[in-house]
Design an enzyme around this catalytic site. Structure first.
Site: not given
Ligand code: NAP
Length: 248
Positions: A143, A157
């Site tokens: 990501s 995360y």
């Protein structure tokens, strides 16, 4: 025999788009999922309707035992493995680091990091030329959060994706001589259910004005990059990253 691809978290979102595109490109696809069997079976049915080969396999990749069983199911089904897409990933409700407990951080790392490591290990054991394999490709779904940090939302995360990026570079160097390439895609804001897990289903529309291309991305746009990294067209690319983030 057709090439075989395992997509972890292949039942929804980016994983499902990857399974569908892979089947159109001729791969036999293992659609892994954790709990939503109906969604996984829908992906399998859609692939079979178009004449492709697919199987749904339930396994929580955060469990080493279940992750190993996932690969063994593919051994039994097709007896070969060419591509692993380490796509399964989770996040939890938006929260500042000051409010996070260790249990939450542990859950994020268990799926996003430990799960990806164990699945990569199982793939390498099957693909490595020194172990009788024919080589292959691993594509990690990271990501842009890995470099942006996701402040105020989910730094846990983001940090898990930073670890995935390091796995990508380290493993790529480790297995290059084994005929295995390891790369990653870094999506930005993509329209999937994941944002609902963070407590904000409409997140992409809220933030899209900050994206240079002024829109959110579609799962299919990420899948296209994954399929390129999986294919021989990217034969000279390893330890690399493709950002699919609208310039963010
Ligand atoms: P999603 O729509 O929430 O789908 C997640 C998928 O992962 C589902 O198929 C889910 O299966 C599966 N899964 C979750 N935990 C699992 C586990 N422990 N074991 C096996 N399967 C598991 O997510 P997405 O947005 O497509 O995200 C896919 C990947 O892209 C993730 O790694 C995510 O971090 C990354 N990403 C997404 C975005 C974005 O904006 N959407 C941006 C950057 C990166 P069940 O339904 O059965 O639980």
């Amino acid at each position: 025999m057709d090439k075989v691809m395992i997509v972890t978290g292949g039942s929804r979102g980016i994983g499902a788009a990857t399974c569908l595109l892979a089947a159109r490109r001729g791969y036999a696809v293992c659609v892994n999922y954790r709990s939503d069997r109906e969604a996984a079976e829908k992906v399998v049915a859609s692939i079979r309707e178009q004449g492709g080969q697919a199987v749904a396999v339930a396994a929580d990749v955060a469990s080493e035992e279940q992750a190993v069983a996932l690969f063994e199911a593919v051994d039994r089904q097709w007896g070969r493995l060419d591509v692993l897409v380490n796509n399964a990933g989770v996040l939890e409700r938006q929260m500042r680091v000051a409010d996070m407990d260790a249990a939450r951080i542990g859950r994020i790392l268990a799926t996003n990091v430990v799960g990806a490591f164990v699945c990569a290990r199982e793939a390498v054991r099957r693909m490595a030329r020194s172990r009788g394999g024919r080589g292959g490709a691993i594509v990690n779904v990271s990501s842009v959060a890995a470099r942006l940090g996701a402040a105020g939302e989910y730094v846990d995360y983001a940090a898990s994706k930073g670890a995935l990026d390091t796995l990508t570079v380290g493993l790529a160097n480790e297995v290059a001589g084994e005929g295995i390439r390891v790369n990653a895609v870094r999506p930005g804001f993509i329209y999937t259910d994941m944002h609902a897990s963070g407590g904000e289903p409409g997140r992409v529309d809220r933030v899209k004005a900050n994206v240079p291309l002024k829109r959110g991305g579609q799962a299919e746009e990420v899948a296209a990059a994954i399929l390129w990294l999986a294919s021989d067209e990217s034969a000279y690319t390893t330890g690399g990253f493709i950002e699919v983030a609208g310039g963010r």
